[in-house]
Design an enzyme around this catalytic site. Structure first.
Site, mmCIF file in Angstrom:
data_model
loop_
_atom_site.group_PDB
_atom_site.id
_atom_site.type_symbol
_atom_site.label_atom_id
_atom_site.label_comp_id
_atom_site.label_asym_id
_atom_site.label_seq_id
_atom_site.Cartn_x
_atom_site.Cartn_y
_atom_site.Cartn_z
ATOM 1 N N SER A 1 0.634 -1.357 -0.111
ATOM 2 C CA SER A 1 0.110 0.090 -0.033
ATOM 3 C C SER A 1 0.990 1.238 -0.209
ATOM 4 C CB SER A 1 -0.896 0.077 1.088
ATOM 5 O OG SER A 1 -1.523 1.211 1.466
ATOM 6 N N TYR B 1 -1.533 -0.301 10.488
ATOM 7 C CA TYR B 1 -1.576 -0.576 9.003
ATOM 8 C C TYR B 1 -0.428 -0.141 8.528
ATOM 9 C CZ TYR B 1 -3.531 -0.443 4.209
ATOM 10 O OH TYR B 1 -3.813 -0.967 2.834
#
Length: 270
Positions: free
Chosen positions: A156, A169
């Site tokens: 990501s 995250y």
């Protein structure tokens, strides 16, 4: 195109979103597909997860390309379940040529010190530890087959640019980069390639749900770094990422390994 004819791809998080798009795209390229997901909720997830019906729809879409599909319901946090997943795939197809580690989810907090133990544990378990467990289960079968292979891990832009409120995250996606680089070094002599793909925001249920839209609106200062790409696209489509995946697991990328690839519409250069 038929770059994957005669090959088998195992895709995790395949019930919907990017995982479904990857499974269907690889089927269109000629691959038979093992579609893996665990219908049901994650304790700290703040939006609904995929369902058994979603996974069945992925299978239907793969079969629409006249390819074989095996749906496996497995909690990738569970070592025994992951081992059984790999064994099911081998029993059904006799080989695994491409592994797409895509399963993941998103949550957020006010800041790093507001995260709970459960939020941290769920995020690392799903977005990082399950990737390691999946590769640990599948890689020995790839090596034993002697056919080489390719592994892609979904990273990501959140693993490249820290975003307040998403520390867990960010950490998980940073960890995927380290895992990829080590695996790529270890597996190169076996002709097994390992890469990470970093998407920007993608038009899936993970970023396009009531909770996340509301959270962004309530946390303008935290949300601003997440918003906007340099190119005129608010988000990319799952299939945009799938095209990169299809290239990386095909023989067109036979010497591409140990690399981070961005499908980010210029997010990281803005």
């Amino acid at each position: 195109m038929d770059r994957m004819t005669g090959k088998v791809a195992l895709v995790t998080g395949a019930a919907r979103g990017q995982g479904r798009a990857h499974a269907v795209t690889l089927a269109a390229e000629g691959a038979d597909v093992v579609a893996v997901d665990v219908p049901g909720e994650i304790g700290t997830a703040q939006y609904p997860m995929g369902s058994a019906d979603d996974l069945a729809e992925t299978v239907r879409l793969v079969e629409a390309h006249d390819r074989r599909a095996l749906a496996v319901r497995a909690d990738l946090r569970d070592t025994a379940a992951v081992e059984q997943m790999a064994q099911q795939a081998m029993a059904e197809f006799g080989r695994i040529d491409a592994l797409v580690c895509n399963a993941g989810f998103m949550s957020a907090a006010e800041n790093t010190w507001s995260l709970t133990d459960d939020q941290w544990a769920d995020m690392l378990d799903v977005n990082l530890t399950s990737v390691w467990k999946t590769t640990r289960a599948v890689v020995p079968h790839m090596i034993a087959a002697g056919n080489g292979g390719a592994i892609t891990i979904t990273g990501s832009t959140g693993g490249l640019r820290a975003v307040a409120g998403c520390t867990h995250y960010n950490a998980a996606k940073y960890g995927c980069i380290a895992l990829m680089k080590t695996l790529a070094w270890e597996l190169a002599p076996e002709n097994i390639r390992v890469n990470v793909v970093h998407p920007t925001g993608v038009n899936t249920d993970m970023s396009n749900n009531d909770w996340f839209v509301r959270w962004l609106g309530e946390h303008e200062d935290l949300a601003e770094p997440m918003r906007g790409n340099r190119m005129p696209a608010e988000v990319v489509q799952p299939e945009d990422v799938s095209k990169m995946i299809a290239f990386l697991v095909s023989d067109d990328a036979r010497y591409v390994t140990g690399v981070e690839h961005r499908v980010d519409a210029g997010f990281m250069i803005k």
